[in-house]
Design an enzyme around this catalytic site. Structure first.
Site, mmCIF file in Angstrom:
data_model
loop_
_atom_site.group_PDB
_atom_site.id
_atom_site.type_symbol
_atom_site.label_atom_id
_atom_site.label_comp_id
_atom_site.label_asym_id
_atom_site.label_seq_id
_atom_site.Cartn_x
_atom_site.Cartn_y
_atom_site.Cartn_z
ATOM 1 N N HIS A 23 1.029 -1.263 -0.240
ATOM 2 C CA HIS A 23 -0.067 -0.009 0.037
ATOM 3 C C HIS A 23 0.730 1.210 -0.113
ATOM 4 O O HIS A 23 0.915 2.122 0.991
ATOM 5 C CB HIS A 23 -0.889 0.160 1.375
ATOM 6 C CG HIS A 23 -2.268 -0.815 1.029
ATOM 7 N ND1 HIS A 23 -2.757 -1.077 2.256
ATOM 8 C CD2 HIS A 23 -2.765 -1.380 -0.137
ATOM 9 C CE1 HIS A 23 -3.976 -1.803 1.930
ATOM 10 N NE2 HIS A 23 -3.987 -2.037 0.528
ATOM 11 N N HIS A 79 -11.306 -8.948 -6.825
ATOM 12 C CA HIS A 79 -11.231 -7.965 -6.388
ATOM 13 C C HIS A 79 -10.188 -6.895 -7.136
ATOM 14 O O HIS A 79 -9.117 -7.701 -7.535
ATOM 15 C CB HIS A 79 -10.486 -7.987 -5.035
ATOM 16 C CG HIS A 79 -9.888 -6.909 -4.180
ATOM 17 N ND1 HIS A 79 -10.481 -5.632 -4.132
ATOM 18 C CD2 HIS A 79 -8.742 -6.656 -3.168
ATOM 19 C CE1 HIS A 79 -9.667 -4.783 -3.500
ATOM 20 N NE2 HIS A 79 -8.810 -5.333 -3.001
ATOM 21 N N GLU A 81 -8.267 -4.217 -6.632
ATOM 22 C CA GLU A 81 -6.822 -3.594 -6.256
ATOM 23 C C GLU A 81 -5.773 -4.198 -7.009
ATOM 24 O O GLU A 81 -5.753 -5.159 -7.544
ATOM 25 C CB GLU A 81 -6.711 -3.742 -4.723
ATOM 26 C CG GLU A 81 -5.696 -2.662 -4.338
ATOM 27 C CD GLU A 81 -5.838 -2.694 -2.707
ATOM 28 O OE1 GLU A 81 -6.439 -3.345 -1.883
ATOM 29 O OE2 GLU A 81 -4.955 -1.742 -2.083
ATOM 30 N N ASP A 164 -8.719 -11.372 -0.417
ATOM 31 C CA ASP A 164 -7.880 -10.662 0.669
ATOM 32 C C ASP A 164 -8.435 -11.351 1.933
ATOM 33 O O ASP A 164 -7.591 -11.521 3.110
ATOM 34 C CB ASP A 164 -8.219 -9.072 0.889
ATOM 35 C CG ASP A 164 -7.145 -8.327 -0.220
ATOM 36 O OD1 ASP A 164 -6.326 -8.920 -0.577
ATOM 37 O OD2 ASP A 164 -7.855 -7.270 -0.439
ATOM 38 N N TYR A 192 -2.393 -8.353 9.780
ATOM 39 C CA TYR A 192 -3.462 -8.262 8.721
ATOM 40 C C TYR A 192 -4.725 -7.639 8.993
ATOM 41 O O TYR A 192 -5.194 -6.803 8.385
ATOM 42 C CB TYR A 192 -3.349 -9.541 7.623
ATOM 43 C CG TYR A 192 -3.968 -9.214 6.296
ATOM 44 C CD1 TYR A 192 -3.097 -8.992 5.299
ATOM 45 C CD2 TYR A 192 -5.225 -9.467 6.149
ATOM 46 C CE1 TYR A 192 -3.606 -9.162 3.986
ATOM 47 C CE2 TYR A 192 -5.698 -9.455 5.005
ATOM 48 C CZ TYR A 192 -5.013 -9.075 3.691
ATOM 49 O OH TYR A 192 -5.364 -9.052 2.485
ATOM 50 N N HIS A 225 -3.390 -13.696 -0.639
ATOM 51 C CA HIS A 225 -1.962 -13.517 -0.103
ATOM 52 C C HIS A 225 -1.595 -14.437 0.980
ATOM 53 O O HIS A 225 -2.567 -15.127 1.614
ATOM 54 C CB HIS A 225 -1.950 -12.130 0.714
ATOM 55 C CG HIS A 225 -2.148 -10.966 -0.095
ATOM 56 N ND1 HIS A 225 -1.304 -10.519 -0.937
ATOM 57 C CD2 HIS A 225 -3.259 -9.978 -0.100
ATOM 58 C CE1 HIS A 225 -1.831 -9.230 -1.596
ATOM 59 N NE2 HIS A 225 -3.042 -9.008 -1.214
#
Ligand code: FEO
Length: 392
Positions: A23, A79, A81, A164, A192, A225
């Protein structure tokens, strides 16, 4: 590199051993990460998610070693992202007409990022996609982690592709939860959750209830992840249910920054007082200028009470304390207590400023804060210890 997970499902992602910030510069990844992409074969072949942009070419090349790209019939984007969709433009250069299955927000977000008019197929909760003997069932999962997120469940193989959710930033060659260091795995999972999912805990609880009520068998949970959950896969779902319920442990964390060690001495005396009062409580001290902010947030997440201290500077507080308080405010912790402290030389506003910021962040502030003029002497050190005893 690819890893065969079942007869029909292959991991085709990227292990990023070098990653230390995620990020942008916002999230520390001490143990690297992985971007998990999955290829599902059937009468129709499906690719689920891709990898982060810097690895786009490598990803597509590796994927082409596993399957003829023209044989990919559908792409699922759980997702949008960039860490999951970053290789999509490179892939779509090769197979531009392949339909992309995602949520309505997924369509908007992909268009917003890549400005391409791909063949989007909008999925809602309960929609299905048959690939022969198996089918995908989709479930929208907004805010886990963006408004566009969805889960994809593969029948027959009993696999939940959760993106995620249930993931963690952990690079490993051994992609299963039972093959990695369990303490490291737990630390990366809770970090996380604390840093990314805390603000969405109510939605996490509802989504878990919704998924559990479907009574679908789960043999694997494949997040986007870190490791794949195959050993008691629902253990991470149960952990999320616990964490989403205003989680706390029997822990008190003291956060402080210091210029000439006066506020540090206060912090240490407060810790001593807490320890004298309660032998069982875990006490942790973090200098906010010297410690990683995401590690600090993880400790705040675990705490029932936090103390926050800064000396007064320019009628304000030190920047590292201000920074972590801004972070804390955004995460919206619930059901936690807090108290402020700090040393000063003349004006002494810092405890009031910290107390106001903590109140604004939803903490129950126990006291208006403790301030000590100059370096704490024996008497003031005893007052700090008593402050710790009383509040701790
Ligand atoms: Fe791993 Fe929200 O992206």
């Amino acid at each position: 590199m690819s890893i065969k997970l079942t007869g029909k499902v292959t991991w085709v992602g990227k292990i990023d051993w070098e990653l230390r910030k995620f990020h942008g510069e916002e999230y520390s990844t001490h143990r690297g990460s992985t971007y998990n992409s999955y290829l599902v074969r059937g009468d129709k072949n499906v690719l689920i998610d891709t990898v982060w942009t810097p690895f786009a070419k490598e990803f597509v090349k590796n994927l082409a070693d596993v399957i003829n790209l023209q044989d990919i019939d559908y792409i699922i984007v759980n997702h949008s992202e960039a860490d999951h969709s970053g290789a999509l433009p490179e892939l779509m250069r090769h197979i531009p007409d392949t339909p992309i299955y995602c949520t309505r927000n997924g369509t908007k977000f992909l268009k917003g990022q890549y400005h391409q008019d791909w063949d989007f197929r909008v999925m809602k909760t309960g929609d299905k996609l048959s690939i022969g003997d198996n089918e995908f069932i989709f479930m929208e999962a907004p805010m886990l982690h963006w408004p566009d997120t969805m889960f994809s469940y593969l029948t027959g193989e009993n696999i939940l592709f959760s993106n995620d959710a249930f993931g963690q930033h952990l690079a490993t060659e051994h992609m299963y939860n039972d093959l990695v260091d369990q303490a490291e795995l737990h630390q990366e999972c809770i970090k996380y959750y604390a840093n990314i999912l805390t603000p969405f805990s109510r939605m996490v609880s509802r989504k878990i209830q919704e998924f559990v009520s479907l009574n679908l068998p789960v043999d694997l949970i494949c997040p986007s992840h870190g490791v794949i959950w195959r050993d008691n896969p629902l253990q991470i779902v149960n952990k999320y249910a616990e964490w989403a319920n205003d989680y706390q442990e029997n822990q008190i964390t003291i956060l402080y920054d210091t210029m000439w060690e006066s506020t540090q001495k206060m912090a240490e005396a407060i810790a001593q007082g807490i320890g004298e009062q309660d032998k069982d409580v875990t006490i942790k001290l973090y200098n906010t200028a010297r410690r990683d902010k995401n590690d600090i947030i993880t400790e705040v997440f675990k705490s029932k009470t936090i103390f926050v201290g800064s000396p007064t500077i320019n009628r304000g507080i030190l920047s590292s304390v201000a920074g972590i308080l801004e972070e804390i405010k955004g995460l919206g912790f619930k059901n936690k207590q807090a108290a402020a402290f700090g040393s000063y030389g003349w004006s002494g506003e810092s405890p009031q400023i910290i107390t106001a910021l903590l109140k604004e962040s939803g903490f129950h502030t126990i006291d208006e804060g403790l301030k000590v003029l100059w370096n704490p002497d024996e008497e003031n050190t005893a007052i700090c210890r008593e402050f710790g005893r009383q509040i701790g």
